[in-house]
Design a protein around this motif. Structure first.
Motif, short mmCIF file in Angstrom:
data_model
loop_
_atom_site.label_atom_id
_atom_site.label_comp_id
_atom_site.label_asym_id
_atom_site.label_seq_id
_atom_site.Cartn_x
_atom_site.Cartn_y
_atom_site.Cartn_z
N ARG A 142 0.80 -1.22 0.00
CA ARG A 142 0.00 0.00 0.00
C ARG A 142 0.84 1.28 0.00
O ARG A 142 0.33 2.35 -0.34
N VAL A 143 2.10 1.17 0.42
CA VAL A 143 2.95 2.35 0.62
C VAL A 143 4.22 2.25 -0.22
O VAL A 143 4.87 1.22 -0.24
N VAL A 144 4.54 3.34 -0.91
CA VAL A 144 5.85 3.47 -1.54
C VAL A 144 6.74 4.20 -0.54
O VAL A 144 6.45 5.36 -0.19
N LEU A 145 7.78 3.54 -0.07
CA LEU A 145 8.64 4.12 0.96
C LEU A 145 9.96 4.58 0.34
O LEU A 145 10.61 3.82 -0.37
N LYS A 146 10.33 5.82 0.62
CA LYS A 146 11.59 6.37 0.15
C LYS A 146 12.40 6.86 1.34
O LYS A 146 11.83 7.37 2.31
N GLU A 147 13.72 6.74 1.23
CA GLU A 147 14.59 7.26 2.30
C GLU A 147 15.22 8.57 1.85
O GLU A 147 15.76 8.66 0.75
N LEU A 148 15.14 9.58 2.71
CA LEU A 148 15.78 10.86 2.45
C LEU A 148 17.12 10.86 3.16
O LEU A 148 17.18 10.94 4.38
N PRO A 149 18.22 10.77 2.42
CA PRO A 149 19.53 10.73 3.06
C PRO A 149 19.96 12.12 3.51
O PRO A 149 19.32 13.13 3.16
N PRO A 150 21.04 12.22 4.28
CA PRO A 150 21.59 13.54 4.58
C PRO A 150 21.91 14.29 3.29
O PRO A 150 22.15 13.69 2.25
N ALA A 151 21.89 15.61 3.37
CA ALA A 151 22.12 16.43 2.18
C ALA A 151 23.52 16.18 1.63
O ALA A 151 24.50 16.14 2.37
N SER A 152 23.60 15.98 0.33
CA SER A 152 24.90 15.82 -0.32
C SER A 152 25.64 17.16 -0.34
O SER A 152 25.07 18.22 -0.05
N PHE A 153 26.91 17.09 -0.71
CA PHE A 153 27.69 18.32 -0.87
C PHE A 153 27.00 19.25 -1.88
O PHE A 153 26.88 20.45 -1.65
#
Length: 391
Positions: A142-153
């Motif tokens: 039911r859910v599309v899960l995405k991970e937001l990583p720390p901000a890149s350079f």
């Protein structure tokens, strides 16, 4: 729910959306989230301070009939998540953005029921430590899960320095180092500042206080989703991060952790696994072997944060940490380790063998490329900072 509570939720949502307009730049995940089929709910997980709340508000502002609230709001404490969303649905809202969803008891079961009723679409954020899709409610379909990583350079430069640098692929960085160095040479001077203040997108004022508060909340609150947290566990977890921060690459292993903290080796392994799930620590596995222990790296900028507490930072560890913290989001790196006394290159990323080093370090074990801490190219050298532009 009482009208006064609903009125307050609506007013808070509008105020926060207006506040989010101060942040016109968007994280790289934004367009990907916008493209997800409306059939699915959307989940965003990630470490504290990486920009999940702002991202949620940006999405809400550009989605019709939307409202935002945080699941840990005291206003809704007496009510279930299901009751809150149903009440907002009765007002006409069709897209509900819920921050810190894991703060609500039985949230997964409520989300499943709301999905089955198909009256609203839900976007939600949660801690990296929470195993969202494998909960008892089975949200995987039911859910599309995405991970937001720390901000890149690259993202940090765009958001904090007002630049407009596009994403460059790993292939482009490797095949065009001279051209890219000529194009972005001035960015090299900002590398150290990124390592001190990048990754987490806290305001410049009070940055380190906010970061320390975030680390302690991850340990005390987010990890409580995995197991019961005691005072000793909290102290050991914090001490483990400090131990990795002051060490050179490969100096820290499960046995040394157990000895330093006065715990069993099994407990040392558990602490590493928990901090990895929470997003504070990254375990890099060896190439082609399941018996060797992982290399341990901190998420940027934790090493520099702990260094403020009074020790000299290991430059080699800092370089490797920058490299690993970027390439792991676009590929699956592993580390190379030869036999006792044998010198090897550092990493394998896809089909490439890459050594990470200072400008004068000589080659070992036929690396394809050397990621150097400087601006020199040629002879397989690629300036390290260019790998910060790959997401």
């Amino acid at each position: 729910m009482e009208d006064r509570i609903l009125t307050s939720l609506v007013a808070t949502s509008r105020r926060l959306m207006a506040w989010a307009k101060k942040f016109p730049k968007k994280r790289f995940l934004y367009p990907e989230l916008k493209r997800i089929d409306e059939e699915y709910y959307v989940g965003i997980k990630g470490l504290r301070g990486v920009g999940k709340t702002v991202l949620m508000l940006q999405l809400a502002m550009e989605t019709k009939k939307s409202i935002y609230f945080s699941a840990d709001s005291t206003l809704i404490k007496p009510f279930s998540l299901y009751e809150v969303v149903k009440a907002l649905s009765s007002l006409g809202y069709r897209n509900v953005f819920i921050d810190e969803i894991h703060r609500k008891p039985d949230w997964a079961e409520d989300v499943k029921t709301l999905y089955d009723e198909h009256e609203v679409r839900i976007f939600f954020s949660g801690s990296s430590a929470v195993d969202i899709l494998h909960s008892g409610a089975d949200l995987s379909r039911r859910v599309v899960l995405k991970e937001l990583p720390p901000a890149s350079f690259r993202e940090w430069l765009n958001i904090r320095k007002g630049m407009d640098i596009p994403v460059h692929s790993m292939e482009e960085v490797i095949s065009r180092p001279f051209d890219m160095t000529e194009m972005y040479m001035e960015l090299h001077a900002l590398w150290t500042e990124y390592m001190e203040r990048g990754g987490a997108l806290y305001p410049e004022s009070g940055f380190y206080d906010a970061l320390e508060n975030s680390i302690r909340k991850v340990i005390l609150e987010d990890l409580s989703a995995l197991r019961e947290i005691s005072v000793k566990y909290e102290t050991d977890a914090y001490h483990l991060l400090y131990l990795v921060a002051k060490s050179a690459p490969f100096e820290v292993n499960y046995s040394s952790i157990a000895k330093e903290l006065g715990v069993s080796k099994n407990m040392a392994i558990r602490l590493v696994e928990d901090l990895s799930k929470a997003g504070l620590l990254y375990t890099l596995q060896p190439c082609g072997s399941v018996r060797k222990e992982p290399k341990l790296y901190l998420t940027v900028p934790l090493r520099m944060f702990f260094a403020k507490k009074g020790f000299s930072i290991h430059r080699g560890a800092l370089r490797e940490e920058f490299f690993v913290n970027h390439v792991r989001w676009i590929s699956q790196p592993c580390y190379l380790k030869g036999k006792r006394g044998e010198k090897t290159a550092d990493f394998k990323v896809g089909d490439w063998i890459i050594e990470v080093s200072g400008e004068k370090k000589r080659r070992y074990q036929r690396p394809d490329y050397i990621a150097v801490d400087g601006l020199l190219t040629g002879n397989g050298r690629i300036p390290l900072f260019l790998f910060g532009l790959i997401y």
